[in-house]
Design a protein around this motif. Sequence first.
Motif: not given
Length: 360
Positions: A173-175, A214-221
């Motif tokens: 929810a916070y995300q 992390y996918a939404i944040m763009g950190d795919f690693k």
Amino acid sequence: MRKLKRNAGNGYGMLYDRFDKREITEKYEELQEIMDGNINYQTIMFEIHKIRYYVVLRNFKKALHKINELHNMADSFNPTHKYYWNKFKGNYYSFQENHQQSLHCYKKAEKAFRLAEIEEKEIADLHYAISIEYSKLLNGLETINYAKQAMTVFQSEYNFVRCAQCHILLGIAYQRIKMNDAALKNFKQAMRLGKLNKEEQIIQLAHLNLGRFYAIMGDFKKSIENYLLTLNTTDLNYKLKLEAIISLIQNFYQNNEYSKAKEYLMLAEDTLSLSKENEYYNFYNYATQVYTHLLNGELKNFVSTLVEEFIPYLRQRKDYQHIVFYSKLLASYLEDMGKHKESTQYYKLAVSSYDQLIRL
């Protein structure tokens, strides 16, 4: 009568997924013999609890039959009967992924408990269930409201597994409302409690949601690391496994790592072969087909699967979140193929579906 109530109470307390299904069945059969000779308050309660019994055993056909069987007498139920009647119907509709109907039933149960003698921990379980439905319907603020109410009671009961589940709901929810620090804090707290209590499914859920975060944040690693850790746990739930696999395929595809994506397509197909009887099979089967056609360059089959099967399936289920994703994916490829009229049609579908999401 006291013995009857005590036996029934013990049996009802077993109707949760964490209990052994064989034990539940044995207790159910024992109670059925007792109830057959006692037409009273407890008999009605037992009949209502059969809905939950069938849901736990994933026998949804019998659960629906019992709902229909009891429907005509529901107006005569007392407040306690009405509470469980509506709650268990909510459970049924939740597993059918009819989240609007499930929430409607849960809210009726919430009204009923104010006139009934319901234990605080039972009310907390209802609030937790309501929080799940609001989460499925992408209503972040109500998810937070009900998850916090439930967690207050779970903490007082030292039920740290349920606390961990609430932390996951709070993180999601916070995300959604862009409070990323709070989201990460809750996912990590869920992970800590999962490891503390050696609860593999909590650990899986925490890794899965960290992968999405992390996918939404763009950190795919970090996203891929967490999806892989989801698969690296024992006694893995097939639905969680398929969700992690499809997410890995999407990540690898977006990063042009096509050989790795194909490896996980094979794993998806193997897992699907073990999940044919489950209610989530169709969704993951369609998603697997879409990426199989994409990765094999079968664009005609890719388009036909989305246009004729997957998107109509998602629309029928009012799964607006996935309609947005797969409509945009389809529109992009139609555009590349020079089919601008069809491409525009699916971009419009993505926009209208996103508007539906906002309204929920």
